[in-house]
Design an enzyme around this catalytic site. Structure first.
Site, PDB file in Angstrom:
ATOM      1  N   ARG A 149       0.828  -1.216   0.000  1.00  9.15           N
ATOM      2  CA  ARG A 149       0.000   0.000   0.000  1.00  9.15           C
ATOM      3  C   ARG A 149       0.856   1.259   0.000  1.00  9.15           C
ATOM      4  O   ARG A 149       0.449   2.293  -0.534  1.00  9.15           O
ATOM      5  CB  ARG A 149      -0.991  -0.005   1.167  1.00  9.15           C
ATOM      6  CG  ARG A 149      -0.326  -0.141   2.527  1.00  9.15           C
ATOM      7  CD  ARG A 149      -1.373  -0.258   3.624  1.00  9.15           C
ATOM      8  NE  ARG A 149      -0.795  -0.738   4.861  1.00  9.15           N
ATOM      9  CZ  ARG A 149      -1.112  -0.269   6.060  1.00  9.15           C
ATOM     10  NH1 ARG A 149      -1.988   0.704   6.190  1.00  9.15           N
ATOM     11  NH2 ARG A 149      -0.562  -0.774   7.133  1.00  9.15           N
ATOM     12  N   GLU A 152     -18.989   4.559   0.013  1.00  6.37           N
ATOM     13  CA  GLU A 152     -18.228   4.032  -1.129  1.00  6.37           C
ATOM     14  C   GLU A 152     -19.032   4.054  -2.428  1.00  6.37           C
ATOM     15  O   GLU A 152     -18.465   4.269  -3.500  1.00  6.37           O
ATOM     16  CB  GLU A 152     -17.749   2.610  -0.826  1.00  6.37           C
ATOM     17  CG  GLU A 152     -16.742   2.507   0.312  1.00  6.37           C
ATOM     18  CD  GLU A 152     -17.374   2.509   1.702  1.00  6.37           C
ATOM     19  OE1 GLU A 152     -18.630   2.496   1.795  1.00  6.37           O
ATOM     20  OE2 GLU A 152     -16.624   2.531   2.700  1.00  6.37           O
ATOM     21  N   HIS A 176      -5.529  -3.694   1.676  1.00  7.59           N
ATOM     22  CA  HIS A 176      -5.983  -4.640   2.697  1.00  7.59           C
ATOM     23  C   HIS A 176      -6.730  -5.824   2.080  1.00  7.59           C
ATOM     24  O   HIS A 176      -7.698  -6.331   2.639  1.00  7.59           O
ATOM     25  CB  HIS A 176      -6.862  -3.942   3.739  1.00  7.59           C
ATOM     26  CG  HIS A 176      -6.112  -2.946   4.590  1.00  7.59           C
ATOM     27  ND1 HIS A 176      -5.392  -1.898   4.052  1.00  7.59           N
ATOM     28  CD2 HIS A 176      -5.980  -2.829   5.934  1.00  7.59           C
ATOM     29  CE1 HIS A 176      -4.849  -1.193   5.022  1.00  7.59           C
ATOM     30  NE2 HIS A 176      -5.182  -1.737   6.180  1.00  7.59           N
TER      31      HIS A 176
END
Lengths: 317, 281
Positions: A13, A61, A112
């Protein structure tokens, strides 16, 4: 055998975050959107450097995907950032209609991913995202293996026209690919040359595949190790060339064996060059809490599992 | 000053187009389309600043997004009659290999359409994105959106409504087609929307009503007022009070014609109430 050195553990990330920072400097059309996970996605630097091009969407989202789709209409190149679970399953219909079917140039960047998310447990450990994304017509699906590759991929997808799903992870892992690599979407990377088995790995399993190849080499088994960072479109040519040579294949991924890289490889082989295949993947199960190492061990996603699968598949030749 | 006779003629012709499109393929959504005909005609012919040639990025012009994509018959007719594609192409509505899909899409390259819609609740989010891009591009033009009232039952709308107000997206006018009907019945019976004006205001929007939502003059003057409200820090919501099925007596004031095509006899009756003005395709 080629020697690969871990230049120091880093999270993928951070490769995304640093790639985005670089993009911010060189491409004024790049905009970044985040759903309340700026720090987790390592988007802070982009945010500080370009407050006008960073959009904090909040915990929403679906709205983030829609806004990103709309921004492309004004010529922007939106990079959305949240966890893989919330980047895919939660917003599947929004991606399907407003991004994929509409052919919008949105880069869905997902951290993740997989079981190495660790202690948060199964609600956050999506093992189905590659399948969800690869089933969408026109979607390019990328799963990078280390910090350097993630950074290179992040930069590369900005120059590619079309929707992209870029998947990476949370934990610090070996960083072993070149810092100056030329990331080519859809192009497999051959890491080792061998004749007995083809090991095709993606994401965090690539390093494990290299460790497995070293162990196998000690017992006289040589492996072609291929890093498939782009799951769709798949590099058919590289895979077929290798399997025609070795006659068997082990696929390795941090994903359910349904819908992942292994299935894509199986489809290719079954239609072009049938060969025995073993799947290193989760077996249609949810994850659970634990450290990344414990979970990779429990769910059979590491070098020793690849070694065992290789021995098994060679015996089936 | 608008030429209301010409606009009224266009309204009647668009009604004919809607009815003939859905009749031919025995499917589609005439009710909501008829209810919004005056709005579409006013928007595309009197209110929006549009460039002659269609470009996807729409830089330097106002943009419209249809969130409730099922009312594609009115969208297609108004686009065609505004010159985006040949009017004869309305003949291909919902047919195999057509650019006029059941619900609008960019996938087949139909000029005038910038996003696919049909799965409800996504249009306001997309419009916010387009509005933010306009701001980044220092383009002073506006984003217009239409969504259904029943569509506001989708949760994503409220994410978008919260975002737009919280981030001063003030180059956006969202019009809600307030006809009080949805597939299963009235919105009151299916899932009451409550006081939409109060809800939008509570979220921080500048809200106004157009009570006569099927009256061209009321729409034009109301939407001009809405336009004046833009640029003041708040997104603008217009509650457009319409009658589903407007202009065809037996289709009005009911949800029955939400997604049902007229038979031959019904078509004849409906067309007789809307005699040819500009010529059928």
């Amino acid at each position: 055998m080629k020697k690969y050195t871990d230049t120091g553990k880093k999270d993928t990330r951070s490769g995304f975050g640093d790639g985005l920072t670089e993009l911010g400097k060189k491409n004024k059309d790049v905009v970044a959107l985040c759903a309340d996970l700026t720090g987790s996605l390592k988007m802070d630097e982009f945010k500080e450097n370009h407050p006008d091009r960073f959009f904090q969407i909040g915990i929403a989202e679906a709205n983030m995907i829609g806004i990103a789709a709309g921004m492309t209409i004004g010529g922007k190149i939106p990079f959305t950032g949240t966890f893989a679970n919330f980047s895919t399953g939660r917003v599947y219909d929004q991606i399907r209609q407003s991004v994929a079917y509409s052919g919008k140039n949105v880069k869905i960047c997902a951290s993740h991913a997989g079981i190495t998310l660790g202690e948060d447990g199964a609600t956050h450990q999506i093992l189905e995202d590659l399948g969800l994304m690869k089933m969408l017509p026109g979607m390019t699906v990328i799963n990078t293996c280390d910090y350097n590759q993630t950074k290179a991929a992040t930069i590369a997808i900005a120059d590619f026209e079309g929707p992209v799903y870029l998947r990476f992870g949370r934990p610090k892992v070996a960083n072993f690919t070149p810092a100056d690599q030329n990331f080519q979407i859809g192009k497999a990377v051959q890491l080792q040359e061998g004749t007995d088995v083809t090991i095709i790995a993606t994401g965090h399993l690539v390093w494990e595949a290299l460790q497995a190849a070293e162990t196998l080499n000690e017992s006289g088994i040589t492996a072609d190790v291929i890093n498939i960072h782009t799951i769709k479109p798949l590099d058919d040519e590289a895979i077929l060339k290798s399997v025609k040579k070795t006659g068997c294949v082990v696929t390795a991924e941090e994903h359910n064996f349904l819908g992942g890289l292994g299935e894509s490889v199986a489809r290719l082989l079954s239609t072009h060059h049938p060969a025995p295949q073993e799947f290193i993947a989760t077996q249609d199960t949810f994850g659970e809490s634990g450290t990344p190492e414990q979970l990779m061990d429990k769910y059979g996603l590491n070098a020793s599992a690849i070694v065992n699968a290789t021995k098994k598949v060679i015996a089936r030749k | 000053m608008a030429d209301y006779k010409a606009l009224e003629d266009l309204v009647i012709q668009v009604r004919r187009d809607i009815l003939r499109q859905v009749h031919k393929v025995n499917s589609g959504h005439p009710g909501g389309s008829l209810g919004c005909t005056e709005f579409f005609v006013a928007l595309y012919n009197e209110l929006m600043e549009r460039n002659e040639n269609f470009t996807m990025d729409g830089i330097g012009e106002d943009l419209f997004f249809l969130s409730n994509g099922h009312i594609s018959p009115v969208f297609y007719s108004v686009l065609a009659r505004a010159g985006y594609f040949p009017v004869e192409e309305l003949n291909t509505f919902r047919l195999l290999n057509s650019r006029l899909q059941g619900h609008p899409t960019t996938h087949e390259g139909l000029p005038g359409v910038r996003i696919a819609s049909g799965s409800l609740g996504q249009g306001i989010s997309v419009s916010i994105g387009a509005a933010l891009a306009k701001k980044l591009n220092k383009d002073k033009h506006l984003i217009y959106t239409l969504c259904g009232d029943g569509e506001l039952q989708e949760g994503q709308n409220w994410e978008a409504i919260m975002y737009a107000a919280g981030n001063n997206v003030d180059n956006l006018i969202v019009t809600v087609d307030l006809n009080g009907q949805q597939i299963d019945g009235s919105t009151k019976n299916v899932l009451p929307l409550g006081n939409l004006k109060a809800k939008f205001e509570a979220f921080g929007w500048d809200v106004m009503d157009i009570e006569k939502g099927n009256d061209l003059k009321a729409i034009v003057s109301g939407m001009k007022k809405a336009k004046e409200k833009t640029g003041n820090g708040k997104p603008v919501c217009v509650l457009l009070h319409t009658v589903m099925g407007n202009g065809v007596d037996f289709m009005m004031h009911t949800h029955d014609w939400h997604g049902k095509a007229p038979n031959d006899q019904q078509l004849e009756t409906a067309l007789s109430q809307n005699p040819v003005t500009l010529g059928d395709y």
